[in-house]
Scaffold this motif. Structure first.
Motif, PDB file in Angstrom:
ATOM      1  N   ARG A  83       0.882  -1.251  -0.124  1.00  0.00           N
ATOM      2  CA  ARG A  83       0.073  -0.105   0.205  1.00  0.00           C
ATOM      3  C   ARG A  83       0.979   1.217   0.003  1.00  0.00           C
ATOM      4  O   ARG A  83       1.716   1.427   0.979  1.00  0.00           O
ATOM      5  CB  ARG A  83      -1.018   0.051   1.228  1.00  0.00           C
ATOM      6  N   PHE A  84       0.665   2.155  -1.153  1.00  0.00           N
ATOM      7  CA  PHE A  84       1.666   3.047  -1.297  1.00  0.00           C
ATOM      8  C   PHE A  84       1.666   4.175  -0.042  1.00  0.00           C
ATOM      9  O   PHE A  84       2.657   4.460   0.492  1.00  0.00           O
ATOM     10  CB  PHE A  84       0.978   3.839  -2.399  1.00  0.00           C
ATOM     11  N   VAL A  85       0.106   4.445   0.494  1.00  0.00           N
ATOM     12  CA  VAL A  85       0.391   5.423   1.752  1.00  0.00           C
ATOM     13  C   VAL A  85       1.017   4.855   2.928  1.00  0.00           C
ATOM     14  O   VAL A  85       2.037   5.414   3.684  1.00  0.00           O
ATOM     15  CB  VAL A  85      -1.112   5.714   2.312  1.00  0.00           C
ATOM     16  N   GLU A  86       1.223   3.475   3.176  1.00  0.00           N
ATOM     17  CA  GLU A  86       1.542   2.875   3.993  1.00  0.00           C
ATOM     18  C   GLU A  86       3.352   3.138   3.931  1.00  0.00           C
ATOM     19  O   GLU A  86       4.194   3.116   4.793  1.00  0.00           O
ATOM     20  CB  GLU A  86       1.371   1.539   4.302  1.00  0.00           C
ATOM     21  N   SER A  87       3.771   2.714   2.581  1.00  0.00           N
ATOM     22  CA  SER A  87       5.139   2.787   2.535  1.00  0.00           C
ATOM     23  C   SER A  87       5.449   4.171   2.620  1.00  0.00           C
ATOM     24  O   SER A  87       6.801   4.649   3.325  1.00  0.00           O
ATOM     25  CB  SER A  87       5.452   2.225   1.266  1.00  0.00           C
ATOM     26  N   MET A  88       4.746   5.183   2.333  1.00  0.00           N
ATOM     27  CA  MET A  88       5.162   6.683   2.564  1.00  0.00           C
ATOM     28  C   MET A  88       5.388   6.985   4.037  1.00  0.00           C
ATOM     29  O   MET A  88       6.220   7.618   4.610  1.00  0.00           O
ATOM     30  CB  MET A  88       4.203   7.477   1.982  1.00  0.00           C
ATOM     31  N   ALA A  89       4.457   6.315   4.801  1.00  0.00           N
ATOM     32  CA  ALA A  89       4.273   6.798   6.357  1.00  0.00           C
ATOM     33  C   ALA A  89       5.594   6.158   6.943  1.00  0.00           C
ATOM     34  O   ALA A  89       6.143   6.454   7.909  1.00  0.00           O
ATOM     35  CB  ALA A  89       2.970   6.183   6.981  1.00  0.00           C
ATOM     36  N   MET A  90       5.917   4.941   6.528  1.00  0.00           N
ATOM     37  CA  MET A  90       7.095   4.085   6.847  1.00  0.00           C
ATOM     38  C   MET A  90       8.152   4.834   6.601  1.00  0.00           C
ATOM     39  O   MET A  90       9.012   4.879   7.571  1.00  0.00           O
ATOM     40  CB  MET A  90       7.126   2.897   6.268  1.00  0.00           C
ATOM     41  N   ALA A 121      -3.554   8.254  11.195  1.00  0.00           N
ATOM     42  CA  ALA A 121      -5.075   8.295  11.796  1.00  0.00           C
ATOM     43  C   ALA A 121      -5.849   8.471  10.517  1.00  0.00           C
ATOM     44  O   ALA A 121      -6.816   7.765  10.141  1.00  0.00           O
ATOM     45  CB  ALA A 121      -5.228   9.484  12.919  1.00  0.00           C
ATOM     46  N   ARG A 122      -5.412   9.344   9.687  1.00  0.00           N
ATOM     47  CA  ARG A 122      -6.454   9.862   8.557  1.00  0.00           C
ATOM     48  C   ARG A 122      -6.662   8.691   7.436  1.00  0.00           C
ATOM     49  O   ARG A 122      -7.550   8.400   6.771  1.00  0.00           O
ATOM     50  CB  ARG A 122      -5.944  11.250   8.028  1.00  0.00           C
ATOM     51  N   TRP A 123      -5.370   8.183   7.205  1.00  0.00           N
ATOM     52  CA  TRP A 123      -5.274   7.124   6.428  1.00  0.00           C
ATOM     53  C   TRP A 123      -5.492   5.902   7.179  1.00  0.00           C
ATOM     54  O   TRP A 123      -4.840   4.539   6.282  1.00  0.00           O
ATOM     55  CB  TRP A 123      -4.022   7.213   5.477  1.00  0.00           C
ATOM     56  N   ASN A 124      -5.831   5.606   8.132  1.00  0.00           N
ATOM     57  CA  ASN A 124      -6.140   4.391   8.704  1.00  0.00           C
ATOM     58  C   ASN A 124      -4.943   3.398   8.591  1.00  0.00           C
ATOM     59  O   ASN A 124      -4.857   2.193   8.332  1.00  0.00           O
ATOM     60  CB  ASN A 124      -7.193   3.616   8.020  1.00  0.00           C
ATOM     61  N   LEU A 125      -3.666   4.248   8.973  1.00  0.00           N
ATOM     62  CA  LEU A 125      -2.608   2.962   9.007  1.00  0.00           C
ATOM     63  C   LEU A 125      -2.305   2.361  10.263  1.00  0.00           C
ATOM     64  O   LEU A 125      -2.734   3.179  11.381  1.00  0.00           O
ATOM     65  CB  LEU A 125      -1.307   3.778   8.635  1.00  0.00           C
ATOM     66  N   PRO A 126      -1.989   1.165  10.390  1.00  0.00           N
ATOM     67  CA  PRO A 126      -1.643   0.579  11.619  1.00  0.00           C
ATOM     68  C   PRO A 126      -0.438   1.332  12.283  1.00  0.00           C
ATOM     69  O   PRO A 126       0.495   1.684  11.718  1.00  0.00           O
ATOM     70  CB  PRO A 126      -0.955  -0.719  11.273  1.00  0.00           C
TER      71      PRO A 126
END
Ligand code: ADP
Ligand code: MG
Length: 390
Positions: A83-90, A121-126
């Motif tokens: 998931r793209f957003v997840e990798s950006m958050a990471m 939180a906004r992007w529902n990331l663990p």
């Protein structure tokens, strides 16, 4: 000769003993990092090229360069199931963690970590980021629900913290072809916002020529933010240097005919140069010269190694239908190939084989250099396939 001292390094991302032919990209990158460091604008780079030409190696070198200027380098590799957003958050998490390491949680650190929390939180990331948990979200930043805005908010928080610490942050993203056109465009639009703030924050990337093109506003932003060097095989002289320089460091010379032969057999492709160099070194009796006869003897071993490693892993996950398509391409000789001709070679219509063609592009095995044309992303793949289907 002594395999322990063998300097050559075939392998994905393995640093070559001599990194030749990439001075233009290295110099441009070094200048860009320094310019961003003093608040000037600069273009980063998106490298494209076939497999095994040295994109990953160059990206890692960018990382080392940035670190030598006191920047934090956070590398990642896109995959087709992430998931793209997840990798950006990471990436953001890693950057913030490093930037705040050993520092007291002063306001700026709290704020940056709070923005990461809002984003997650906004992007529902663990929220695996225990270290961010103790910080209050910062409402109104990176939580709008428009991904490009929110990414920009996150990048700006990172850039500001870096600037505060007289440092910079570089993200390198490899295998960019696995991002969708939309993800890639979102990334560019977000990055564009940061670039307007003149912060020491930069993203460099690499991908196959199948990298999607930019759509809409992302296109003009991308042209302003990036140079797009095509990384390719090395011209004969540099290809020879890639082999002769590391040998000379070990007190070993190559017979000129031996180098010529390898350059000829490998077409100057860096991965192949390293493999042939390695095998010729191991076979040579030495003690301080590699001869044309050594190369002749090593060629079969090198081809075998490439077949069972470099080439075969590419074929690994393909379906029977995809393999038939690849075989039809290879039966036509070296590429590029007209899609219509490939279909004809299979006794089918272009429409019938279209799905296989598309899935091969998605897997990163093929790309379309122009409309109606297809080619392999792996150099000399046609030879391997003919070999292998014979
Ligand atoms: N400029 C270069 N000169 C010599 N060898 C190189 C160069 N760049 C890469 N290589 C070698 O080529 C191989 C492939 O490099 P890699 O960066 O993994 O390619 P890519 O990411 O384009 O598939 C490695 O074994 C590496 O040591
Ligand atoms: Mg690579």
């Amino acid at each position: 000769m002594d395999p322990v001292r063998n300097p050559y390094s075939p392998g994905a991302g393995s640093p070559p003993p001599a990194l030749v032919g990439r001075d233009a990209q290295l110099d441009a990158f070094d200048i860009a990092v320094q310019r961003l460091g003093i608040g000037r604008s600069a273009k980063s780079q998106l490298l494209t090229g076939l497999r095994g030409v040295g994109k990953t190696v160059l990206l890692r070198e960018f990382g080392r360069m940035a670190e030598s200027h006191g920047w934090t380098h956070v590398p990642t590799e896109a995959t087709d199931d992430q998931r793209f957003v997840e990798s950006m958050a990471m990436l953001a998490r890693k950057a913030l963690l490093r930037l705040s390491a050993g520092r007291r949680a002063v306001d700026r650190v709290r704020r940056a970590l709070g923005i990461l929390r809002s984003f997650s939180a906004r992007w529902n990331l663990p929220d695996g980021s225990e270290f961010a948990l103790g910080f209050d979200p910062v409402p109104g930043f990176a939580d709008s629900g428009a991904l490009d805005d929110d990414l920009a908010g996150l990048f700006i928080a990172i850039g500001e913290l870096a600037q505060d610490h007289d440092a910079g942050v570089l993200f390198t993203i490899d295998e960019l072809q696995y991002l969708s056109q939309r993800e890639l465009s979102t990334l560019i639009v977000g990055l564009h916002r940061v670039s307007q703030e003149q912060l020491p924050f930069m993203i460099a990337g690499a991908g196959l020529p199948s990298l999607p093109s930019f759509a809409g506003e992302a296109r003009s932003y991308a042209e302003r933010l990036f140079a797009f060097p095509v990384i390719d095989s090395l011209p004969a002289e540099e290809a020879s240097e890639a082999l002769s320089v590391p040998a000379a460091d070990e007190g070993v010379t190559w017979q000129p005919g031996a180098l010529e032969r390898i350059v000829d057999l490998t077409d100057g492709y860096p991965y192949f140069l390293q493999e042939f160099g390695k095998q010729a070194w191991n076979i040579a009796a030495g003690p301080d010269c590699i001869t044309t006869a050594d190369v002749a003897a090593a060629a079969a071993v090198a081809v075998d190694e490439l077949d069972s490693g470099f080439f075969r892993v590419r074929i690994g996950r393909t379906t029977d239908a995809e393999r038939s398509y690849l075989a039809a391409m290879a039966s036509l000789g070296p590429g590029p190939y007209g899609s219509g001709k490939v279909a004809t070679a299979m006794g089918k219509t272009t429409t019938q084989v279209g799905p296989h063609r598309d899935s091969l592009i998605k897997r990163g095995l093929c790309y379309s250099p122009r409309h109606g044309i297809i080619d392999f992303t792996v150099p000399m793949f046609d030879q391997f396939i003919r070999h292998w289907t014979a």
